[in-house]
Write an enzyme that holds these catalytic residues in place. Sequence first.
Site, PDB file in Angstrom:
ATOM      1  N   HIS A  14       0.863  -1.192   0.000  1.00  0.00           N
ATOM      2  CA  HIS A  14       0.000   0.000   0.000  1.00  0.00           C
ATOM      3  C   HIS A  14       0.893   1.234   0.000  1.00  0.00           C
ATOM      4  O   HIS A  14       1.413   1.638   1.038  1.00  0.00           O
ATOM      5  CB  HIS A  14      -0.905   0.013   1.236  1.00  0.00           C
ATOM      6  N   HIS A  16       1.675   5.317  -1.691  1.00  0.00           N
ATOM      7  CA  HIS A  16       1.316   6.515  -2.456  1.00  0.00           C
ATOM      8  C   HIS A  16       2.581   7.098  -3.067  1.00  0.00           C
ATOM      9  O   HIS A  16       3.522   7.449  -2.348  1.00  0.00           O
ATOM     10  CB  HIS A  16       0.660   7.562  -1.550  1.00  0.00           C
ATOM     11  N   LEU A  17       2.593   7.206  -4.394  1.00  0.00           N
ATOM     12  CA  LEU A  17       3.716   7.842  -5.083  1.00  0.00           C
ATOM     13  C   LEU A  17       3.362   9.224  -5.609  1.00  0.00           C
ATOM     14  O   LEU A  17       4.233   9.940  -6.104  1.00  0.00           O
ATOM     15  CB  LEU A  17       4.192   6.961  -6.243  1.00  0.00           C
ATOM     16  N   ARG A  18       2.077   9.584  -5.529  1.00  0.00           N
ATOM     17  CA  ARG A  18       1.621  10.868  -6.072  1.00  0.00           C
ATOM     18  C   ARG A  18       1.948  10.942  -7.574  1.00  0.00           C
ATOM     19  O   ARG A  18       1.912   9.946  -8.275  1.00  0.00           O
ATOM     20  CB  ARG A  18       2.239  12.044  -5.309  1.00  0.00           C
ATOM     21  N   ASN A  42      -5.497   7.048  -6.264  1.00  0.00           N
ATOM     22  CA  ASN A  42      -6.298   8.244  -5.972  1.00  0.00           C
ATOM     23  C   ASN A  42      -5.563   9.533  -6.351  1.00  0.00           C
ATOM     24  O   ASN A  42      -5.253  10.383  -5.513  1.00  0.00           O
ATOM     25  CB  ASN A  42      -6.737   8.274  -4.503  1.00  0.00           C
ATOM     26  N   LYS A  97      -9.233  -0.621  -6.202  1.00  0.00           N
ATOM     27  CA  LYS A  97      -9.283   0.018  -4.885  1.00  0.00           C
ATOM     28  C   LYS A  97     -10.575   0.805  -4.727  1.00  0.00           C
ATOM     29  O   LYS A  97     -10.877   1.706  -5.508  1.00  0.00           O
ATOM     30  CB  LYS A  97      -8.081   0.958  -4.718  1.00  0.00           C
ATOM     31  N   HIS A 134     -10.547   1.014   1.340  1.00  0.00           N
ATOM     32  CA  HIS A 134     -10.317   1.963   2.435  1.00  0.00           C
ATOM     33  C   HIS A 134     -11.571   1.896   3.304  1.00  0.00           C
ATOM     34  O   HIS A 134     -12.599   2.480   2.957  1.00  0.00           O
ATOM     35  CB  HIS A 134     -10.105   3.379   1.894  1.00  0.00           C
ATOM     36  N   HIS A 168      -4.904  -0.875   5.542  1.00  0.00           N
ATOM     37  CA  HIS A 168      -4.396  -0.144   6.715  1.00  0.00           C
ATOM     38  C   HIS A 168      -5.317  -0.249   7.938  1.00  0.00           C
ATOM     39  O   HIS A 168      -5.826   0.752   8.447  1.00  0.00           O
ATOM     40  CB  HIS A 168      -4.098   1.315   6.380  1.00  0.00           C
ATOM     41  N   ASP A 240       1.337   2.624   3.506  1.00  0.00           N
ATOM     42  CA  ASP A 240       0.493   3.809   3.332  1.00  0.00           C
ATOM     43  C   ASP A 240       1.354   5.069   3.426  1.00  0.00           C
ATOM     44  O   ASP A 240       0.894   6.126   3.874  1.00  0.00           O
ATOM     45  CB  ASP A 240      -0.635   3.856   4.368  1.00  0.00           C
ATOM     46  N   ALA A 256      -3.667  14.733   5.608  1.00  0.00           N
ATOM     47  CA  ALA A 256      -3.498  13.445   6.278  1.00  0.00           C
ATOM     48  C   ALA A 256      -2.485  12.588   5.541  1.00  0.00           C
ATOM     49  O   ALA A 256      -2.574  12.417   4.325  1.00  0.00           O
ATOM     50  CB  ALA A 256      -4.839  12.722   6.356  1.00  0.00           C
TER      51      ALA A 256
END
Length: 340
Positions: A14, A16-18, A42, A97, A134, A168, A240, A256
Amino acid sequence: MPKEITLCSPLDMHLHLRDGDMMKLVTPLTAETFSGAVIMPNLVPPVDSLELLLAYKKRILSSLGGHQFDPYMMLFFRGDYTEAELAAAKEYMLGIKLYPAGATTNSEAGVKAIDAVEPVFKMMEEMGIPLMVHGETHGFVMDREKEFLASYDYLAQKFPKLQITMEHITTADAVALLDEHENLRATVTLQHLIITLDDVAGGMLDPHLFCKPIAKRPEDREALLQAALEGHPRLMFGSDSAPHPVEKKECCGCAAGVFTAPLAIARLAQLFDKHDKLDNLQAFISDNAQRLYGVEPAEKLVTVANVPFEVPTAYTGHDQHVVPMHAGETLDWNVTSIKA
């Protein structure tokens, strides 16, 4: 001689690489020590089509900095997917997801009612496409995950062949539910194995520990930690790791997300060693994920030793400035060798 352990092909289930400059900064920080990671979809706009997925993967691969790394891609759940769309995308993704609308960063296009999208769940079940979720409601912040557990229970029973990942997890109740259905699995973050809400807001507010789902009570942390330390067969590491520019964290309306990618393996080794469970770290950080998802990452041998690691106060580059968890602190363990 310092104590050490060599981990084979660590996986982050899990991440996030943006995108854009932030992606260029943070991607090598994971790709250096992990063999692969499940990439969150996302973005703005969300990665909800095969075209967008392939384009995003191409951008990730161009940002690896020369490291060997497999990005396991996901689609952002839409309630109007057709069977043809899913069939075309299946070989390029690990799963889909689901975000409840507005539950976290860039999730406004998420699902508003679980029962309204059941035809997609049925297609996914029949096609063998995993569902990652999520799992939070819009209730009181400490109860959001607990309230969502009824939805997991419902989905697991109604779609018994659908493989469902509770992303998560943060509560003892979620750990208990994991044992009630064979088609449930879960990821847990580094921060939720270490902190409670008291660390976030019990004294001076620490924005760099604020994330969603929010950290919970000591008894919740203990349940998560014991499940990880004992090598629960359906529990996997998912960082995460969620980078935000420092101006988005140290401000009113703090974003967040906790950024842990550069120190995750060292800090996990320190944690498992503290509890004399180093032998179970391989299962938590790779073996369980390989078995549950059927992935075969390229071999990367990462040796971690009981030697000091001074965590930088920030990671900078590409006009980005990101503060990690444990910024400025010295950890007891560090990555000492990587062979790919």
